[in-house]
Write a protein that holds these residues in place. Structure first.
Motif, PDB file in Angstrom:
ATOM      1  N   GLY A  33       0.790  -1.225   0.000  1.00 51.17           N
ATOM      2  CA  GLY A  33       0.000   0.000   0.000  1.00 51.17           C
ATOM      3  C   GLY A  33       0.824   1.278   0.000  1.00 51.17           C
ATOM      4  O   GLY A  33       0.270   2.377   0.049  1.00 51.17           O
ATOM      5  N   THR A  34       2.145   1.173  -0.097  1.00 50.87           N
ATOM      6  CA  THR A  34       3.024   2.339  -0.026  1.00 50.87           C
ATOM      7  C   THR A  34       3.024   3.122  -1.335  1.00 50.87           C
ATOM      8  O   THR A  34       2.966   2.552  -2.418  1.00 50.87           O
ATOM      9  CB  THR A  34       4.464   1.896   0.320  1.00 50.87           C
ATOM     10  OG1 THR A  34       4.441   1.325   1.629  1.00 50.87           O
ATOM     11  CG2 THR A  34       5.447   3.047   0.288  1.00 50.87           C
ATOM     12  N   VAL A  35       3.097   4.433  -1.210  1.00 48.88           N
ATOM     13  CA  VAL A  35       3.220   5.332  -2.356  1.00 48.88           C
ATOM     14  C   VAL A  35       4.581   6.012  -2.268  1.00 48.88           C
ATOM     15  O   VAL A  35       4.958   6.517  -1.206  1.00 48.88           O
ATOM     16  CB  VAL A  35       2.091   6.394  -2.364  1.00 48.88           C
ATOM     17  CG1 VAL A  35       2.304   7.399  -3.481  1.00 48.88           C
ATOM     18  CG2 VAL A  35       0.734   5.722  -2.483  1.00 48.88           C
ATOM     19  N   LEU A  36       5.309   6.012  -3.378  1.00 51.39           N
ATOM     20  CA  LEU A  36       6.587   6.722  -3.469  1.00 51.39           C
ATOM     21  C   LEU A  36       6.368   7.971  -4.306  1.00 51.39           C
ATOM     22  O   LEU A  36       5.929   7.885  -5.453  1.00 51.39           O
ATOM     23  CB  LEU A  36       7.664   5.835  -4.099  1.00 51.39           C
ATOM     24  CG  LEU A  36       9.042   6.469  -4.286  1.00 51.39           C
ATOM     25  CD1 LEU A  36       9.639   6.920  -2.955  1.00 51.39           C
ATOM     26  CD2 LEU A  36       9.972   5.502  -4.992  1.00 51.39           C
ATOM     27  N   ASP A  37       6.650   9.119  -3.710  1.00 51.61           N
ATOM     28  CA  ASP A  37       6.484  10.408  -4.385  1.00 51.61           C
ATOM     29  C   ASP A  37       7.840  11.078  -4.503  1.00 51.61           C
ATOM     30  O   ASP A  37       8.813  10.662  -3.864  1.00 51.61           O
ATOM     31  CB  ASP A  37       5.518  11.291  -3.589  1.00 51.61           C
ATOM     32  CG  ASP A  37       5.022  12.502  -4.377  1.00 51.61           C
ATOM     33  OD1 ASP A  37       5.230  12.560  -5.616  1.00 51.61           O
ATOM     34  OD2 ASP A  37       4.429  13.398  -3.756  1.00 51.61           O
ATOM     35  N   TYR A  38       7.908  12.118  -5.309  1.00 49.79           N
ATOM     36  CA  TYR A  38       9.139  12.885  -5.462  1.00 49.79           C
ATOM     37  C   TYR A  38       8.793  14.365  -5.539  1.00 49.79           C
ATOM     38  O   TYR A  38       7.831  14.761  -6.181  1.00 49.79           O
ATOM     39  CB  TYR A  38       9.913  12.481  -6.727  1.00 49.79           C
ATOM     40  CG  TYR A  38      11.165  13.287  -6.904  1.00 49.79           C
ATOM     41  CD1 TYR A  38      12.305  12.977  -6.175  1.00 49.79           C
ATOM     42  CD2 TYR A  38      11.197  14.386  -7.749  1.00 49.79           C
ATOM     43  CE1 TYR A  38      13.455  13.733  -6.297  1.00 49.79           C
ATOM     44  CE2 TYR A  38      12.345  15.153  -7.874  1.00 49.79           C
ATOM     45  CZ  TYR A  38      13.461  14.818  -7.147  1.00 49.79           C
ATOM     46  OH  TYR A  38      14.602  15.584  -7.263  1.00 49.79           O
ATOM     47  N   SER A  39       9.601  15.183  -4.867  1.00 52.82           N
ATOM     48  CA  SER A  39       9.448  16.629  -4.922  1.00 52.82           C
ATOM     49  C   SER A  39      10.821  17.238  -5.181  1.00 52.82           C
ATOM     50  O   SER A  39      11.813  16.789  -4.608  1.00 52.82           O
ATOM     51  CB  SER A  39       8.893  17.158  -3.597  1.00 52.82           C
ATOM     52  OG  SER A  39       8.996  18.570  -3.558  1.00 52.82           O
ATOM     53  N   ASN A  40      10.879  18.244  -6.024  1.00 50.80           N
ATOM     54  CA  ASN A  40      12.156  18.918  -6.287  1.00 50.80           C
ATOM     55  C   ASN A  40      12.286  20.220  -5.495  1.00 50.80           C
ATOM     56  O   ASN A  40      13.100  21.073  -5.825  1.00 50.80           O
ATOM     57  CB  ASN A  40      12.354  19.172  -7.785  1.00 50.80           C
ATOM     58  CG  ASN A  40      11.269  20.039  -8.381  1.00 50.80           C
ATOM     59  OD1 ASN A  40      10.395  20.527  -7.668  1.00 50.80           O
ATOM     60  ND2 ASN A  40      11.306  20.212  -9.688  1.00 50.80           N
ATOM     61  N   LYS A  41      11.521  20.358  -4.416  1.00 54.33           N
ATOM     62  CA  LYS A  41      11.622  21.550  -3.564  1.00 54.33           C
ATOM     63  C   LYS A  41      12.988  21.610  -2.904  1.00 54.33           C
ATOM     64  O   LYS A  41      13.588  20.580  -2.586  1.00 54.33           O
ATOM     65  CB  LYS A  41      10.542  21.526  -2.478  1.00 54.33           C
ATOM     66  CG  LYS A  41       9.140  21.661  -3.027  1.00 54.33           C
ATOM     67  CD  LYS A  41       8.142  21.622  -1.895  1.00 54.33           C
ATOM     68  CE  LYS A  41       6.732  21.728  -2.449  1.00 54.33           C
ATOM     69  NZ  LYS A  41       5.738  21.626  -1.370  1.00 54.33           N
TER      70      LYS A  41
ATOM     71  N   ILE B  98      13.670  22.726   0.110  1.00 56.66           N
ATOM     72  CA  ILE B  98      13.534  22.273   1.493  1.00 56.66           C
ATOM     73  C   ILE B  98      12.535  21.125   1.511  1.00 56.66           C
ATOM     74  O   ILE B  98      11.433  21.237   0.973  1.00 56.66           O
ATOM     75  CB  ILE B  98      13.073  23.416   2.419  1.00 56.66           C
ATOM     76  CG1 ILE B  98      14.130  24.504   2.428  1.00 56.66           C
ATOM     77  CG2 ILE B  98      12.784  22.908   3.818  1.00 56.66           C
ATOM     78  CD1 ILE B  98      13.797  25.712   3.250  1.00 56.66           C
ATOM     79  N   ALA B  99      12.944  20.037   2.118  1.00 59.78           N
ATOM     80  CA  ALA B  99      12.122  18.832   2.238  1.00 59.78           C
ATOM     81  C   ALA B  99      11.816  18.190   0.890  1.00 59.78           C
ATOM     82  O   ALA B  99      10.796  17.539   0.723  1.00 59.78           O
ATOM     83  CB  ALA B  99      10.833  19.116   3.010  1.00 59.78           C
ATOM     84  N   GLY B 100      12.701  18.377  -0.094  1.00 55.72           N
ATOM     85  CA  GLY B 100      12.534  17.751  -1.396  1.00 55.72           C
ATOM     86  C   GLY B 100      13.125  16.352  -1.407  1.00 55.72           C
ATOM     87  O   GLY B 100      13.697  15.882  -0.430  1.00 55.72           O
ATOM     88  N   GLY B 101      12.955  15.662  -2.525  1.00 53.99           N
ATOM     89  CA  GLY B 101      13.490  14.316  -2.694  1.00 53.99           C
ATOM     90  C   GLY B 101      12.377  13.289  -2.707  1.00 53.99           C
ATOM     91  O   GLY B 101      11.199  13.618  -2.822  1.00 53.99           O
ATOM     92  N   PHE B 102      12.762  12.018  -2.585  1.00 57.46           N
ATOM     93  CA  PHE B 102      11.792  10.937  -2.561  1.00 57.46           C
ATOM     94  C   PHE B 102      11.157  10.833  -1.185  1.00 57.46           C
ATOM     95  O   PHE B 102      11.833  10.965  -0.168  1.00 57.46           O
ATOM     96  CB  PHE B 102      12.468   9.606  -2.923  1.00 57.46           C
ATOM     97  CG  PHE B 102      12.823   9.512  -4.379  1.00 57.46           C
ATOM     98  CD1 PHE B 102      11.847   9.256  -5.333  1.00 57.46           C
ATOM     99  CD2 PHE B 102      14.128   9.677  -4.789  1.00 57.46           C
ATOM    100  CE1 PHE B 102      12.167   9.177  -6.678  1.00 57.46           C
ATOM    101  CE2 PHE B 102      14.468   9.594  -6.124  1.00 57.46           C
ATOM    102  CZ  PHE B 102      13.480   9.341  -7.078  1.00 57.46           C
ATOM    103  N   LYS B 103       9.858  10.591  -1.161  1.00 60.89           N
ATOM    104  CA  LYS B 103       9.106  10.456   0.090  1.00 60.89           C
ATOM    105  C   LYS B 103       8.221   9.219   0.015  1.00 60.89           C
ATOM    106  O   LYS B 103       7.497   9.030  -0.958  1.00 60.89           O
ATOM    107  CB  LYS B 103       8.200  11.673   0.336  1.00 60.89           C
ATOM    108  CG  LYS B 103       8.936  12.972   0.486  1.00 60.89           C
ATOM    109  CD  LYS B 103       9.641  13.048   1.812  1.00 60.89           C
ATOM    110  CE  LYS B 103      10.321  14.402   1.940  1.00 60.89           C
ATOM    111  NZ  LYS B 103      11.341  14.443   2.916  1.00 60.89           N
ATOM    112  N   PHE B 104       8.282   8.414   1.046  1.00 55.61           N
ATOM    113  CA  PHE B 104       7.437   7.234   1.163  1.00 55.61           C
ATOM    114  C   PHE B 104       6.233   7.560   2.029  1.00 55.61           C
ATOM    115  O   PHE B 104       6.383   8.142   3.099  1.00 55.61           O
ATOM    116  CB  PHE B 104       8.208   6.087   1.821  1.00 55.61           C
ATOM    117  CG  PHE B 104       9.270   5.486   0.956  1.00 55.61           C
ATOM    118  CD1 PHE B 104       8.985   4.425   0.114  1.00 55.61           C
ATOM    119  CD2 PHE B 104      10.568   5.985   0.982  1.00 55.61           C
ATOM    120  CE1 PHE B 104       9.969   3.872  -0.675  1.00 55.61           C
ATOM    121  CE2 PHE B 104      11.556   5.430   0.196  1.00 55.61           C
ATOM    122  CZ  PHE B 104      11.261   4.369  -0.635  1.00 55.61           C
ATOM    123  N   THR B 105       5.057   7.170   1.574  1.00 57.88           N
ATOM    124  CA  THR B 105       3.857   7.217   2.395  1.00 57.88           C
ATOM    125  C   THR B 105       3.431   5.770   2.577  1.00 57.88           C
ATOM    126  O   THR B 105       2.929   5.137   1.650  1.00 57.88           O
ATOM    127  CB  THR B 105       2.740   8.043   1.718  1.00 57.88           C
ATOM    128  OG1 THR B 105       3.237   9.354   1.463  1.00 57.88           O
ATOM    129  CG2 THR B 105       1.512   8.123   2.605  1.00 57.88           C
TER     130      THR B 105
END
Length: 128
Positions: A95-103, A105-112
Motif C-alpha cells: 500500500g506504499t506510495v513513493l512520491d518525489y518533490s524537487n523543492k 527544502i524537504a525535497g526528494g523521494f518520500k514514502f507514504t
C-alpha cells in the motif's frame, strides 16, 4: 535393447512474479525522476526498493538500480518504471506510495506507508 525415452525438463520457474500497484505505487513525479536517474546512472533498468534494519525508528528504506531480478522478487510496473521488491520487504511495503518533490527544502523521494506506526522527520526510517 530397451529404448530410453527422452525426458523433457520442466520449464524453468521465472525469477520473479508479477505484482501490482496495491503493493507499491510511484506517483508520476517519482516515475519521471526514476526514469531520468536510470538513464543517467546506467546501473540497470530496474528500481529495487528494499527495507532493512536500521535508522532512527528501526527500519529503513533503500533504493537502488539493478540490472536483473532475483529469485522470489515481485515485479511491479508503476509510472512506467519496473520496480523490484523482495518478498520480505513486501510484507512491510503493501500500500506504499513513493512520491518525489524537487523543492529545495524537504525535497526528494518520500514514502507514504500505511503500515508505519511511526516515522522519522526525514522520512527514511519507520517502525511497525
Amino acid at each position: 535393447m530397451d529404448s530410453v525415452d527422452a525426458v523433457t525438463p520442466p520449464p524453468a520457474a521465472p525469477l520473479y512474479r508479477e505484482g501490482n500497484e496495491n503493493l507499491v505505487r510511484l506517483t508520476p513525479e517519482a516515475g519521471g525522476k526514476v526514469r531520468a536517474l536510470i538513464a543517467r546512472e546506467q546501473q540497470g533498468g530496474f528500481l529495487r526498493i528494499a527495507i532493512t534494519g536500521g535508522g532512527c525508528n528501526g527500519l529503513s528504506y533503500k533504493l537502488k538500480f539493478t540490472p536483473e531480478a532475483r529469485r522470489g522478487d515481485i515485479l511491479v510496473r508503476s509510472a512506467e518504471v519496473p520496480v523490484l521488491v523482495d518478498s520480505k520487504t513486501a510484507l512491510y511495503l503493501k500500500g506504499t506510495v513513493l512520491d518525489y518533490s524537487n523543492k529545495l527544502i524537504a525535497g526528494g523521494f518520500k514514502f507514504t506507508n500505511p503500515n508505519a506506526k511511526a516515522s522519522c522527520s526525514c522520512g527514511e526510517s519507520f517502525s511497525v
